[in-house]
Design a protein around this motif. Structure first.
Motif, PDB file in Angstrom:
ATOM      1  N   LEU A  26       0.839  -1.191   0.000  1.00  0.00           N
ATOM      2  CA  LEU A  26       0.000   0.000   0.000  1.00  0.00           C
ATOM      3  C   LEU A  26       0.877   1.245   0.000  1.00  0.00           C
ATOM      4  CD1 LEU A  26      -2.661  -1.019   2.688  1.00  0.00           C
ATOM      5  CD2 LEU A  26      -2.824  -1.260   0.204  1.00  0.00           C
ATOM      6  N   THR A  27       0.420   2.277  -0.689  1.00  0.00           N
ATOM      7  CA  THR A  27       1.132   3.549  -0.733  1.00  0.00           C
ATOM      8  C   THR A  27       0.314   4.601   0.010  1.00  0.00           C
ATOM      9  OG1 THR A  27       2.100   3.005  -2.883  1.00  0.00           O
ATOM     10  CG2 THR A  27       2.121   5.319  -2.217  1.00  0.00           C
ATOM     11  N   PHE A  28       0.907   5.200   1.029  1.00  0.00           N
ATOM     12  CA  PHE A  28       0.222   6.217   1.817  1.00  0.00           C
ATOM     13  C   PHE A  28       0.476   7.589   1.195  1.00  0.00           C
ATOM     14  CE2 PHE A  28      -0.359   2.812   4.607  1.00  0.00           C
ATOM     15  CZ  PHE A  28      -1.163   3.175   5.676  1.00  0.00           C
ATOM     16  N   ASP A  29      -0.518   8.122   0.495  1.00  0.00           N
ATOM     17  CA  ASP A  29      -0.409   9.485  -0.028  1.00  0.00           C
ATOM     18  C   ASP A  29      -0.563  10.499   1.103  1.00  0.00           C
ATOM     19  OD1 ASP A  29      -0.276   8.173  -2.388  1.00  0.00           O
ATOM     20  OD2 ASP A  29      -2.159   8.924  -3.209  1.00  0.00           O
ATOM     21  N   ARG A  30      -1.317  10.113   2.107  1.00  0.00           N
ATOM     22  CA  ARG A  30      -1.491  10.952   3.293  1.00  0.00           C
ATOM     23  C   ARG A  30      -1.543  10.036   4.501  1.00  0.00           C
ATOM     24  NH1 ARG A  30      -5.125  13.494   6.743  1.00  0.00           N
ATOM     25  NH2 ARG A  30      -4.596  15.670   7.174  1.00  0.00           N
ATOM     26  N   GLY A  31      -0.824  10.400   5.549  1.00  0.00           N
ATOM     27  CA  GLY A  31      -0.751   9.546   6.722  1.00  0.00           C
ATOM     28  C   GLY A  31       0.607   8.870   6.823  1.00  0.00           C
ATOM     29  N   ASP A  32       0.783   8.123   7.889  1.00  0.00           N
ATOM     30  CA  ASP A  32       2.060   7.474   8.185  1.00  0.00           C
ATOM     31  C   ASP A  32       1.866   5.964   8.173  1.00  0.00           C
ATOM     32  OD1 ASP A  32       4.477   6.587   9.113  1.00  0.00           O
ATOM     33  OD2 ASP A  32       4.412   7.673  11.017  1.00  0.00           O
ATOM     34  N   GLN A  33       2.575   5.293   7.294  1.00  0.00           N
ATOM     35  CA  GLN A  33       2.451   3.840   7.194  1.00  0.00           C
ATOM     36  C   GLN A  33       2.885   3.143   8.478  1.00  0.00           C
ATOM     37  OE1 GLN A  33       4.118   2.287   3.628  1.00  0.00           O
ATOM     38  NE2 GLN A  33       3.764   0.151   4.145  1.00  0.00           N
ATOM     39  N   GLN A  34       3.783   3.765   9.226  1.00  0.00           N
ATOM     40  CA  GLN A  34       4.241   3.173  10.480  1.00  0.00           C
ATOM     41  C   GLN A  34       3.261   3.410  11.629  1.00  0.00           C
ATOM     42  OE1 GLN A  34       6.930   1.244  10.398  1.00  0.00           O
ATOM     43  NE2 GLN A  34       7.080   1.764   8.215  1.00  0.00           N
ATOM     44  N   ASN A  35       2.355   4.342  11.430  1.00  0.00           N
ATOM     45  CA  ASN A  35       1.392   4.663  12.488  1.00  0.00           C
ATOM     46  C   ASN A  35       0.051   5.046  11.859  1.00  0.00           C
ATOM     47  OD1 ASN A  35       0.358   5.150  15.050  1.00  0.00           O
ATOM     48  ND2 ASN A  35       1.097   7.261  15.095  1.00  0.00           N
ATOM     49  N   PRO A  36      -0.609   4.096  11.202  1.00  0.00           N
ATOM     50  CA  PRO A  36      -1.883   4.407  10.535  1.00  0.00           C
ATOM     51  C   PRO A  36      -2.958   4.802  11.543  1.00  0.00           C
ATOM     52  CG  PRO A  36      -1.473   2.039  10.534  1.00  0.00           C
ATOM     53  CD  PRO A  36      -0.225   2.679  11.045  1.00  0.00           C
TER      54      PRO A  36
END
Length: 278
Positions: free
Chosen positions: A3-13
């Motif tokens: 998944l690609t996070f355009d907004r937000g933090d992949q380490q802390n969804p």
């Protein structure tokens, strides 16, 4: 699935996200759904009759922790609209990859895989930060730190008290209701009215207020001539007259939705007559 996070933090969804996909043959469109991860796992087998369970496919009824609504991504106007919504609501904006819009089963399967991947990221984030409570505290501390770093230096004097945190549950409802069909919204309205009447009869003011707010949110997604505000007003009263009025109002909503203007008009006349009674 990556998944690609355009907004937000992949380490802390955040636990709630606008998930979108693209189609190579439809460059002007994006297909989106809304993903929610539940902080408390649900056992839906307690609520689904056995004869219906077999029709729900591979849905993990006994261990539901995340879901997407709608289950098949829907076409939306543009990516910029999703970006605007995610900023306004504080959602993660996540890209799930490309798909074929003509293959509905595959679209549902791809969305399910993305939900599982997003849910795993949420679980991993909680694991890395300890208990769920510790994880939430760490996320809150991080957000507060970012706010303090970006805030300009203040003049001398007592700092203002922090504003009360808004309840995000109603924001989630806004999205869920926007994806529902009108018939589904009316079914949800009927369910909420049942909860409201139960709370009113039991003098549970806190629950009555909470359900009333949910109905108010839902009303914004239904036509004004359904008069949900009037329905909510009488539903808050447990008198016999108000109970009869509530039944007439909800029946009128269903008649209007079905396009039966004659029956709706007759119900309106009954409402006026009943209201005129002492």
């Amino acid at each position: 699935m990556d998944l690609t996070f355009d907004r937000g933090d992949q380490q802390n969804p955040r636990g709630h996200a606008l998930l979108y996909f693209r189609v190579d043959t439809e460059p002007d469109l994006v297909y989106a759904t809304y993903v929610v991860t539940l902080p408390v796992k649900s056992d839906l087998t307690k609520y689904v009759p056995p004869f219906l369970a077999s029709h729900l496919g591979s849905l993990p009824l006994s261990d539901l922790s995340a879901f997407a609504m709608p289950p098949v991504p829907e076409a939306v106007g543009s990516y910029s609209e999703l970006e605007r919504l995610s900023q306004l609501r504080g959602d993660d904006l996540v890209y799930g990859g490309n798909m074929f819009s003509f293959d509905l089963p595959r679209m549902m399967e791809t969305a399910t895989e993305a939900v599982q991947a997003y849910s795993s990221l949420c679980s991993d984030a909680l694991t890395m930060t300890g208990t769920p409570v510790e994880g939430a505290a760490a996320a809150l501390a991080d957000e507060l730190g970012q706010i303090q770093e970006s805030a300009p230096p203040s003049a001398e004097g007592p700092a203002p008290e922090p504003a009360e945190e808004p309840d995000d549950s109603y924001n989630v409802n806004e999205v869920l209701f926007s994806f529902m069909s009108e018939s589904d919204k009316l079914a949800e309205l009927s369910r909420l009215l049942g909860r409201l009447r139960f709370a009113v009869d039991g003098s549970d003011q806190a629950t009555a207020d909470e359900v009333g707010q949910e109905i108010t949110v839902l009303a914004r997604h239904l036509p004004e001539d359904f008069r949900i505000g009037d329905l909510l007003h009488v539903a808050r009263d447990n008198s016999q007259k108000s109970s009869e009025l509530a039944k007439l109002y909800i029946d009128r909503c269903f008649r209007l939705s079905a396009g039966d203007a004659g029956a709706a008009k007759e119900l309106e006349n009954q409402i006026l007559l009943l209201r005129a009674q002492d």
